[in-house]
Motif scaffolding. Structure first.
Motif, PDB file in Angstrom:
ATOM      1  N   GLY A 198     -11.263   4.672  -3.593  1.00  0.00           N
ATOM      2  CA  GLY A 198     -11.073   3.080  -2.362  1.00  0.00           C
ATOM      3  C   GLY A 198      -9.429   3.091  -3.127  1.00  0.00           C
ATOM      4  N   ILE A 199      -9.008   3.677  -4.755  1.00  0.00           N
ATOM      5  CA  ILE A 199      -7.784   2.535  -5.020  1.00  0.00           C
ATOM      6  C   ILE A 199      -7.388   3.664  -4.447  1.00  0.00           C
ATOM      7  CG2 ILE A 199      -6.670   1.612  -6.789  1.00  0.00           C
ATOM      8  CD1 ILE A 199      -9.009  -0.194  -5.785  1.00  0.00           C
ATOM      9  N   VAL A 200      -7.102   5.117  -4.535  1.00  0.00           N
ATOM     10  CA  VAL A 200      -5.912   6.061  -4.844  1.00  0.00           C
ATOM     11  C   VAL A 200      -5.709   6.311  -2.741  1.00  0.00           C
ATOM     12  CG1 VAL A 200      -5.449   8.286  -4.998  1.00  0.00           C
ATOM     13  CG2 VAL A 200      -6.821   6.696  -6.880  1.00  0.00           C
ATOM     14  N   THR A 201      -6.714   6.362  -2.467  1.00  0.00           N
ATOM     15  CA  THR A 201      -6.246   6.513  -0.894  1.00  0.00           C
ATOM     16  C   THR A 201      -6.941   5.737   0.295  1.00  0.00           C
ATOM     17  OG1 THR A 201      -9.232   6.687  -0.141  1.00  0.00           O
ATOM     18  CG2 THR A 201      -7.842   9.186  -1.250  1.00  0.00           C
ATOM     19  N   GLY A 202      -7.423   4.462  -0.574  1.00  0.00           N
ATOM     20  CA  GLY A 202      -7.007   3.440   0.112  1.00  0.00           C
ATOM     21  C   GLY A 202      -6.252   2.242   0.673  1.00  0.00           C
ATOM     22  N   ALA A 203      -6.318   1.653  -0.878  1.00  0.00           N
ATOM     23  CA  ALA A 203      -5.335   0.133  -0.264  1.00  0.00           C
ATOM     24  C   ALA A 203      -4.331   0.795  -1.514  1.00  0.00           C
ATOM     25  CB  ALA A 203      -5.940  -0.816  -2.271  1.00  0.00           C
ATOM     26  N   VAL A 204      -4.095   1.545  -2.198  1.00  0.00           N
ATOM     27  CA  VAL A 204      -2.532   1.343  -2.431  1.00  0.00           C
ATOM     28  C   VAL A 204      -1.481   2.621  -1.474  1.00  0.00           C
ATOM     29  CG1 VAL A 204      -1.493   3.318  -4.023  1.00  0.00           C
ATOM     30  CG2 VAL A 204      -2.607   2.273  -4.998  1.00  0.00           C
ATOM     31  N   PRO A 205      -2.243   3.530  -0.492  1.00  0.00           N
ATOM     32  CA  PRO A 205      -1.340   3.584   1.075  1.00  0.00           C
ATOM     33  C   PRO A 205      -1.006   2.490   2.065  1.00  0.00           C
ATOM     34  CG  PRO A 205      -3.005   5.541   0.637  1.00  0.00           C
ATOM     35  CD  PRO A 205      -3.495   4.112  -0.884  1.00  0.00           C
ATOM     36  N   ALA A 206      -2.667   1.999   2.130  1.00  0.00           N
ATOM     37  CA  ALA A 206      -2.007   0.487   2.873  1.00  0.00           C
ATOM     38  C   ALA A 206      -1.450   0.409   2.547  1.00  0.00           C
ATOM     39  CB  ALA A 206      -3.407   0.110   2.904  1.00  0.00           C
ATOM     40  N   PHE A 207      -1.062  -0.610   0.983  1.00  0.00           N
ATOM     41  CA  PHE A 207      -0.070  -1.037   1.084  1.00  0.00           C
ATOM     42  C   PHE A 207       1.496  -0.348   1.123  1.00  0.00           C
ATOM     43  CE2 PHE A 207      -3.423  -4.237  -1.222  1.00  0.00           C
ATOM     44  CZ  PHE A 207      -3.076  -5.448  -0.543  1.00  0.00           C
ATOM     45  N   LEU A 208       1.812   0.413   0.745  1.00  0.00           N
ATOM     46  CA  LEU A 208       2.623   1.224   1.372  1.00  0.00           C
ATOM     47  C   LEU A 208       2.714   1.441   2.373  1.00  0.00           C
ATOM     48  CD1 LEU A 208       2.219   4.170  -1.647  1.00  0.00           C
ATOM     49  CD2 LEU A 208       3.723   1.394  -1.890  1.00  0.00           C
ATOM     50  N   LEU A 209       1.992   1.627   3.332  1.00  0.00           N
ATOM     51  CA  LEU A 209       2.513   1.439   4.784  1.00  0.00           C
ATOM     52  C   LEU A 209       2.729   0.163   5.623  1.00  0.00           C
ATOM     53  CD1 LEU A 209      -0.549   4.036   5.687  1.00  0.00           C
ATOM     54  CD2 LEU A 209       1.728   4.200   6.191  1.00  0.00           C
ATOM     55  N   LEU A 210       2.365  -0.679   4.724  1.00  0.00           N
ATOM     56  CA  LEU A 210       2.731  -2.358   5.625  1.00  0.00           C
ATOM     57  C   LEU A 210       3.884  -2.864   5.065  1.00  0.00           C
ATOM     58  CD1 LEU A 210      -1.500  -3.649   4.621  1.00  0.00           C
ATOM     59  CD2 LEU A 210      -0.206  -3.108   7.049  1.00  0.00           C
ATOM     60  N   THR A 211       3.707  -2.400   3.787  1.00  0.00           N
ATOM     61  CA  THR A 211       5.180  -2.569   3.363  1.00  0.00           C
ATOM     62  C   THR A 211       6.302  -2.109   3.835  1.00  0.00           C
ATOM     63  OG1 THR A 211       4.384  -1.860   1.090  1.00  0.00           O
ATOM     64  CG2 THR A 211       4.030  -4.270   1.385  1.00  0.00           C
TER      65      THR A 211
END
Length: 215
Positions: free
Chosen positions: A151-164
Motif C-alpha cells: 500500500g505504501i511502496v506501490t500506491g502512496a509513494v509512486p502516486a505522490f511522485l507522479l502527482l508532483t
C-alpha cells in the motif's frame, strides 16, 4: 486521474492488510473498499471514453478495472459474509493479467519501475489466490503484511511522485531498488508471519468473509 486513483489504491491496500493482520474488522474495512472500487471503475471508463481511440491510453486504463472489481468483490464478501473462494480464483486471473501488464511496462511503455510494481501486484494477487482459492489460511498474516507494505511502496509513494512530476519512468536503477526491496522485505517476513501463532487462529473476519486483495 489514474494517478489520483493510485493514491487511494495505496490506502485501501494498507487498510486491507491491517484487516488480515487482525487490526481492523472486515465490515469496518468494507466502505473504503466500496469507495475505491467505484473510483477504479469510473476512472478507467472515463479515460477510455475520452481517449480518442488512442490504444496506449486504452491499454493503460484497462488495468485499473482489475483493482476496481477486486475491491468491490472484497466489499461484497465482507458485507454479505460470502465465501472467499470466488474472490480467490478471480485473483488467479488477475495475477496472470498483472504479469502481462508488467511485461508491457518493460517493453512497450519503457517504464521498468512500474514493470516491477506490476510484479509486486502479481505476487500479492497470487497470495490471495493461495489464501482464498486454495484455502491456505496459514498465509493470512503474511498476506496482510505484504498488502500493507505494498500500500505504501506501490500506491502512496509512486502516486505522490507522479502527482508532483517526480516519477522518472525510464530509470532502471529505481526498478532494481524496488525489486531488491521486495525480495528482501517479503522474504524476511515469510518465516515470521506464516502459520498461526500458538493458540491463535487466523483473523476470524478475514477467514469468514474472504479477506481483501490488491491493487
Amino acid at each position: 486521474m489514474g494517478n489520483v486513483g493510485l493514491l487511494y489504491v495505496g490506502a485501501v491496500l494498507f487498510l486491507n492488510g491491517m484487516m488480515l493482520l487482525g487490526r481492523v474488522d472486515g465490515r469496518a474495512a468494507a466502505p473504503l473498499n466500496v469507495f475505491v472500487g467505484v473510483l477504479q471503475v469510473v476512472t478507467p471508463t472515463y479515460l477510455i471514453f475520452t481517449a480518442g481511440g488512442d490504444p496506449d491510453t486504452i491499454l493503460g486504463a484497462s488495468g485499473l478495472y482489475l483493482f476496481g472489481f477486486t475491491y468491490l468483490y472484497v466489499a461484497f464478501n465482507q458485507l454479505l459474509g460470502l465465501d472467499g473462494s470466488g474472490l480467490g480464483w478471480f485473483s488467479l486471473f488477475v495475477a496472470a493479467c498483472a504479469l502481462v501488464y508488467s511485461g508491457l511496462n518493460f517493453v512497450r511503455f519503457d517504464d521498468p519501475a512500474f514493470g516491477v510494481v506490476w510484479l509486486y501486484w502479481a505476487f500479492l494477487w497470487g497470495l490471495f489466490f493461495v489464501l482464498l482459492g486454495l484455502r491456505r489460511e496459514g498465509l493470512t498474516r503474511y498476506t496482510g503484511a505484504v498488502a500493507a507494505v505494498q500500500g505504501i511502496v506501490t500506491g502512496a509513494v509512486p502516486a505522490f511522485l507522479l502527482l508532483t512530476g517526480n516519477w522518472q519512468p525510464n530509470v532502471t536503477a529505481l526498478a532494481i531498488v524496488l525489486a531488491v526491496f521486495g525480495a528482501v522485505v517479503f522474504g524476511a517476513l515469510y518465516p515470521r508471519l506464516t502459520g498461526s501463532p500458538p493458540g491463535h487462529d487466523a483473523p476470524p473476519r478475514a477467514r469468514a468473509a474472504g479477506g481483501a486483495p490488491p491493487a
